[in-house]
Write a protein that holds these residues in place. Structure first.
Motif, PDB file in Angstrom:
ATOM      1  N   UNK A   1      96.483 119.265  10.744  1.00 34.24           N
ATOM      2  CA  UNK A   1      97.334 118.974  12.011  1.00 34.24           C
ATOM      3  C   UNK A   1      97.278 117.569  12.327  1.00 34.24           C
ATOM      4  N   UNK A   2      96.269 116.884  12.317  1.00 37.04           N
ATOM      5  CA  UNK A   2      96.160 115.722  12.807  1.00 37.04           C
ATOM      6  C   UNK A   2      97.130 114.595  12.034  1.00 37.04           C
ATOM      7  N   UNK A   3      97.051 114.560  10.763  1.00 37.43           N
ATOM      8  CA  UNK A   3      98.080 113.895   9.874  1.00 37.43           C
ATOM      9  C   UNK A   3      99.509 114.080  10.333  1.00 37.43           C
ATOM     10  N   UNK A   4      99.901 115.305  10.660  1.00 40.12           N
ATOM     11  CA  UNK A   4     101.135 115.822  10.834  1.00 40.12           C
ATOM     12  C   UNK A   4     101.691 115.071  12.315  1.00 40.12           C
ATOM     13  N   UNK A   5     100.497 115.263  13.180  1.00 37.77           N
ATOM     14  CA  UNK A   5     100.733 114.552  14.512  1.00 37.77           C
ATOM     15  C   UNK A   5     100.889 113.007  14.259  1.00 37.77           C
ATOM     16  N   UNK A   6     100.271 112.440  13.471  1.00 43.42           N
ATOM     17  CA  UNK A   6     100.457 110.942  13.575  1.00 43.42           C
ATOM     18  C   UNK A   6     101.792 110.741  12.846  1.00 43.42           C
ATOM     19  N   UNK A   7     102.211 111.542  12.008  1.00 43.36           N
ATOM     20  CA  UNK A   7     103.487 111.354  11.394  1.00 43.36           C
ATOM     21  C   UNK A   7     104.624 111.502  12.482  1.00 43.36           C
ATOM     22  N   UNK A   8     104.564 112.615  13.129  1.00 42.27           N
ATOM     23  CA  UNK A   8     105.420 112.800  14.397  1.00 42.27           C
ATOM     24  C   UNK A   8     105.369 111.679  15.463  1.00 42.27           C
ATOM     25  N   UNK A   9     104.301 111.278  15.660  1.00 41.40           N
ATOM     26  CA  UNK A   9     104.222 109.951  16.694  1.00 41.40           C
ATOM     27  C   UNK A   9     105.052 108.769  16.030  1.00 41.40           C
ATOM     28  N   UNK A  10     104.967 108.594  14.791  1.00 40.19           N
ATOM     29  CA  UNK A  10     105.537 107.316  14.295  1.00 40.19           C
ATOM     30  C   UNK A  10     106.950 107.585  14.282  1.00 40.19           C
ATOM     31  N   UNK A  11     107.455 108.846  13.982  1.00 39.26           N
ATOM     32  CA  UNK A  11     108.993 109.095  13.834  1.00 39.26           C
ATOM     33  C   UNK A  11     109.767 109.469  15.149  1.00 39.26           C
ATOM     34  N   UNK A  12     108.861 110.266  15.952  1.00 38.48           N
ATOM     35  CA  UNK A  12     109.341 110.759  16.994  1.00 38.48           C
ATOM     36  C   UNK A  12     110.668 111.291  16.869  1.00 38.48           C
ATOM     37  N   UNK A  13     110.839 112.342  16.285  1.00 38.58           N
ATOM     38  CA  UNK A  13     112.283 113.154  16.168  1.00 38.58           C
ATOM     39  C   UNK A  13     113.000 113.386  17.391  1.00 38.58           C
ATOM     40  N   UNK A  14     114.439 113.564  17.516  1.00 39.80           N
ATOM     41  CA  UNK A  14     114.965 113.804  18.582  1.00 39.80           C
ATOM     42  C   UNK A  14     115.918 115.093  18.032  1.00 39.80           C
ATOM     43  N   UNK A 191     105.898 120.896  14.427  1.00 46.32           N
ATOM     44  CA  UNK A 191     105.485 119.989  13.491  1.00 46.32           C
ATOM     45  C   UNK A 191     105.422 120.368  12.024  1.00 46.32           C
ATOM     46  N   UNK A 192     105.142 121.790  11.675  1.00 46.32           N
ATOM     47  CA  UNK A 192     105.019 122.337  10.323  1.00 46.32           C
ATOM     48  C   UNK A 192     106.679 122.453   9.992  1.00 46.32           C
ATOM     49  N   UNK A 193     107.501 122.764  10.775  1.00 45.32           N
ATOM     50  CA  UNK A 193     108.820 122.872  10.626  1.00 45.32           C
ATOM     51  C   UNK A 193     109.409 121.499  10.001  1.00 45.32           C
ATOM     52  N   UNK A 194     109.174 120.221  10.845  1.00 41.79           N
ATOM     53  CA  UNK A 194     109.688 119.027  10.703  1.00 41.79           C
ATOM     54  C   UNK A 194     109.163 118.694   9.209  1.00 41.79           C
ATOM     55  N   UNK A 195     107.725 118.896   8.869  1.00 47.94           N
ATOM     56  CA  UNK A 195     107.234 118.325   7.709  1.00 47.94           C
ATOM     57  C   UNK A 195     107.888 119.290   6.591  1.00 47.94           C
ATOM     58  N   UNK A 196     108.095 120.515   6.618  1.00 52.91           N
ATOM     59  CA  UNK A 196     108.829 121.232   5.587  1.00 52.91           C
ATOM     60  C   UNK A 196     110.117 120.773   5.119  1.00 52.91           C
ATOM     61  N   UNK A 197     110.853 120.540   6.304  1.00 54.89           N
ATOM     62  CA  UNK A 197     112.511 119.706   6.114  1.00 54.89           C
ATOM     63  C   UNK A 197     112.536 118.103   5.946  1.00 54.89           C
ATOM     64  N   UNK A 198     111.126 117.438   5.604  1.00 52.45           N
ATOM     65  CA  UNK A 198     111.153 116.323   5.329  1.00 52.45           C
ATOM     66  C   UNK A 198     111.649 115.383   6.514  1.00 52.45           C
ATOM     67  N   UNK A 199     111.543 115.710   7.863  1.00 48.34           N
ATOM     68  CA  UNK A 199     111.788 114.994   9.024  1.00 48.34           C
ATOM     69  C   UNK A 199     110.646 114.221   9.535  1.00 48.34           C
ATOM     70  N   UNK A 200     109.588 114.544   9.007  1.00 50.32           N
ATOM     71  CA  UNK A 200     108.163 113.611   9.422  1.00 50.32           C
ATOM     72  C   UNK A 200     107.626 113.278   8.192  1.00 50.32           C
TER      73      UNK A 200
END
Length: 200
Positions: A1-14, A191-200
């Motif tokens: 989960x930490x890696x997904x969180x770090x990817x989310x912080x970098x992209x900050x999807x809206x 976060x998992x949904x964002x990763x599944x669909x290539x948004x982070x």
């Protein structure tokens, strides 16, 4: 989960705009709008997954080829109820079932057109002949969505583009999240949904 969180912080999807979500549904899934009243207001009111005061559009998908790619193998198997149950679903529109004897009689009258439309919709959802999406909006953004007619792919995509509503101080449930809290189950699913669909 930490890696997904770090990817989310970098992209900050809206959250997507209403036009972007509607356009995506129409283009990718040949969805078209139907009246919100096709699903009863009581259903919206009693459904913890939607906020009745924010819903604004109901889309539906009926194209057979689209539905085939929308459902996973497990979802297709669940919707394949067998010929007897399939026939019973359709009979239920026009026949009343006596609970004691099991005998079916022709309805003397249908309650009204909205009753028929609603029941037709729910039968098609159950049989995999239709999937529908109700959208919520705040300002110009879609901030919530609910899928009727089970599609994990569509549900997780909509979570990715809308997130969950922000949890209040005393609220901790599956349909809200505490943004940025890696211990929050709703935020983790986002976060998992964002990763599944290539948004982070």
């Amino acid at each position: 989960m930490t890696s997904l969180f770090e990817r989310w912080e970098k992209t900050d999807p809206r959250a997507w705009t209403t036009e972007a979500v509607e356009g995506w549904l129409e283009k990718e899934f040949r969805a078209y709008e139907i009246p919100l009243a096709a699903i009863s207001s009581a259903d919206y009111r009693n459904d913890e997954e939607v906020r009745e005061d924010l819903i604004y559009k109901l889309y539906t998908i009926t194209h057979p080829d689209v539905l085939q790619r929308l459902y996973s193998a497990d979802e297709k198997a669940m919707k394949d109820c067998g010929p007897e149950a399939y026939e019973d679903y359709w009979k239920s529109l026009f026949l009343d079932q006596d609970r004691r004897s099991g005998a079916a009689t022709v309805r003397s009258a249908l309650p009204n057109a909205s009753w028929l439309a609603y029941n037709l919709l729910t039968i098609q959802h159950a049989l995999g002949q239709r999937t529908s999406v109700v959208l919520e909006r705040e300002g110009g953004q879609v901030t919530g969505a609910k899928v009727y007619g089970m599609s994990d792919y569509l549900s997780t995509f909509l979570v990715a583009v809308t997130g969950f509503r922000e949890a209040g101080a005393d609220e901790r449930n599956y349909y809200s999240m505490v943004t940025g809290d890696v211990n929050d189950i709703g935020f983790n699913w986002y976060l998992e949904s964002l990763a599944r669909h290539g948004m982070i």
